[in-house]
Design an enzyme around this catalytic site. Structure first.
Site, short mmCIF file in Angstrom:
data_model
loop_
_atom_site.label_atom_id
_atom_site.label_comp_id
_atom_site.label_asym_id
_atom_site.label_seq_id
_atom_site.Cartn_x
_atom_site.Cartn_y
_atom_site.Cartn_z
N GLU A 316 0.80 -1.24 0.00
CA GLU A 316 0.00 0.00 0.00
C GLU A 316 0.83 1.28 0.00
OE1 GLU A 316 -2.53 -0.55 3.40
OE2 GLU A 316 -3.63 -2.17 2.46
N GLU A 422 -6.21 -10.69 -0.86
CA GLU A 422 -7.04 -10.39 0.31
C GLU A 422 -8.51 -10.27 -0.10
OE1 GLU A 422 -5.47 -7.13 2.64
OE2 GLU A 422 -3.41 -7.65 2.14
C1 GLA Z 1 -5.00 -4.34 4.38
C2 GLA Z 1 -3.71 -5.02 4.80
C3 GLA Z 1 -3.96 -6.26 5.58
C4 GLA Z 1 -5.06 -6.08 6.60
C5 GLA Z 1 -6.30 -5.56 5.93
C6 GLA Z 1 -7.44 -5.37 6.91
O1 GLA Z 1 -5.56 -4.84 3.28
O2 GLA Z 1 -2.87 -5.34 3.74
O3 GLA Z 1 -2.79 -6.63 6.23
O4 GLA Z 1 -4.64 -5.22 7.60
O5 GLA Z 1 -6.00 -4.32 5.37
O6 GLA Z 1 -7.54 -6.37 7.85
#
Ligand code: GLA
Length: 497
Positions: A316, A422
């Site tokens: 990020e 994710e």
């Molecule tokens: C982001 C992060 C993860 C996690 C999610 C929320 O996507 O990459 O590590 O913290 O947020 O749980």
């Protein structure tokens, strides 16, 4: 008196081991015919009229206690009625004494005010950590000599009705890519849950426990920094349960994450690991980063050879609204090339064959997509990156499938591997039709992922059951709180059956 306590202790040991197994526990005390396995911890106890009277106390911890066989990482509802008849008001609490490697430690679970002569109920929900033995007990806050009574002590474990005969996601998708999930420490400790997880998934990632906040040992780092400010100390106690379990069972792990602006101690960037002192220089920070990544790679490859197949090197770093590098302590202290440097360092220490990823969210949206692609191009030019982690925390209708396709195509065209890292999809309402729509959305996205199966090497849901998701009130996952499969699970199974 001493003899009586010893006898009671012996009795309760016997009852502890004839007690219900696993998460089946649903116990309510019954004091109509004796003390029901309870014993006095420095107190006298007596069962009278369905209650347990507690007297002869000299310290606040003196209490009625009972051994319970609890599953680490599993959630329990606990309640008790308490009464005292001596003081206008007193505070009582439910506590646990737990033992690990013969060392007893304590936690207070819930406390409440108990006015004279009235039965008051104390109740809580609690998830226990990893211990060998647990004694639940009721004590006072102060007032060590107060006598009191308890009745209706109730402990109920969460009802997990998992089905080991379900079709297995990892198996169904094995012709295309790995199927994994993110798991937190308490889930990894939970013997009931983890067996089910392994029946469905073949690659795991720590939800939190390999993030800098968990791995950097700040007090030890500060100590080392007295001699050398580039030194770092690391610890893996939070990640260990999952790493141990996956290693023992021959599963794969994806490491998440080495460099991130979030969940990273502020002190990591300061002289002497002291936030009151200035930032360290770029050189010191790069040396710290080098040490940090080296120590992680050394520990994981020596303790768990071959277990961690890939890493998110950075997470990020692109700003949503500008598509440029997000301003963070990394840009402030190291400068705009910190991602490139992190990849370079990781490549230097990672075992051969470890795949290195950059991971981000909102990939299909501009100007973020262009920013991510520009960063990927820079990393490709340096020859240190293997792939991109497409997070996919999505809504029911956005982003559109076309936008997802477009973004996947742009990444795949660069020759990078892709991890759907994710995945979760928030429902917009709480009813059957919303869960059917969610199933449709999972299916539509998965069709898209399947069409990129030459590039995609793994799909990970961010969690397993809705109740433990970071978005628990949006029910975004494939299993409900009792681990029963939701329509979304079946839509993914049917898609490849
Ligand atoms: C982001 C992060 C993860 C996690 C999610 C929320 O996507 O990459 O590590 O913290 O947020 O749980």
């Amino acid at each position: 008196m001493r003899k009586t306590i010893c006898l009671l202790l012996a009795l309760c040991f016997i009852s502890a081991f004839t007690w219900a197994e696993g998460n089946e526990l649903d116990y309510t005390s019954d004091f109509t015919d004796g003390t029901d396995g309870w014993f006095g911890r420095g107190a006298q106890i007596e069962a009278i009229d369905g209650a347990l009277l507690v007297s002869g106390r000299t310290s606040s911890w003196n209490s009625p206690g009972r051994y319970f066989e609890l599953v680490p990482g599993s959630k329990y509802e606990i309640s008790v009625d308490v009464m005292q008849d001596s003081l206008d008001s007193a505070e009582l609490m439910i506590s646990v004494a737990h033992t690990k490697d013969r060392r007893e430690t304590y936690e207070n679970l819930v406390r409440g005010k108990v006015v004279k002569g009235e039965w008051i109920s104390l109740n809580c929900t609690y998830t226990f950590g990893d211990f060998d033995q647990y004694i639940l007990y009721v004590e006072t806050v102060g007032n060590g000599e107060l006598s009191f009574a308890i009745r209706n002590f109730h402990v109920k474990g969460e009802a997990l009705s998992y089905d080991m005969t379900l079709p297995r996601l990892a198996e169904k998708y094995s012709p295309y890519f790995d199927f994994g999930c993110a798991v937190t420490q308490l889930e990894a400790l939970n013997t009931v849950r983890r067996d089910f997880y392994v029946s469905q998934f073949n690659i795991f990632t720590c939800g939190n426990e390999l993030k800098p906040d968990y791995v950097i040992d700040l007090p030890a780092s500060a100590e080392k920094a007295k001699a050398d400010d580039t030194a770092v100390a690391v610890k893996f106690d939070s990640a260990k349960p999952m790493l141990d379990y996956c290693f023992t069972h021959g599963l794969k792990v994806h490491g998440h994450v080495l460099v991130w602006h979030s969940q990273t101690p502020e002190a990591f960037f300061h002289e002497g690991y002291d936030t009151a002192k200035p930032f360290v220089s770029r050189e010191v920070m790069l040396a710290r980063l080098d040490n940090y990544i080296r120590l992680i790679m050394e520990y994981t490859s020596e303790t768990y050879p071959g277990l961690i197949v890939s890493w998110d090197v950075a997470n990020e770093v692109i700003d949503d609204s500008t598509g440029k590098l997000r301003v963070s302590n990394w840009t402030r202290v190291v400068g705009d090339d910190f991602v490139e440097r992190a990849f370079e360092i990781t490549r230097k220490y990672a075992p051969e064959g470890t795949l290195l990823f950059y991971n981000d969210y909102s990939t299909p949206y501009e100007p973020k997509l262009s920013g991510i692609l520009a960063l990927l191009d820079r990393l490709i030019a340096e020859g240190k990156i293997d792939g991109y982690g497409f997070q996919c925390h999505y809504e029911m209708t956005t982003p559109s499938i076309t936008a997802v396709h477009n973004a996947l195509q742009k990444v795949a065209d660069r020759g990078l591997l892709i991890r759907i890292s994710e995945l979760d999809i928030k429902v917009s309402a709480l009813n059957d039709s919303a869960f059917t729509m969610q199933a449709g959305r999972y299916e539509a996205l998965m069709k898209e992922f399947l069409s990129f199966s030459d590039s995609i090497i793994a799909v990970h849901t961010w969690g397993v059951s809705d109740d433990l998701s970071w978005l628990s009130n949006k029910y975004p996952l494939l299993f409900d709180k009792s681990l029963s499969p939701k329509p979304a699970f079946y839509s993914l199974i049917d898609l490849v059956s």
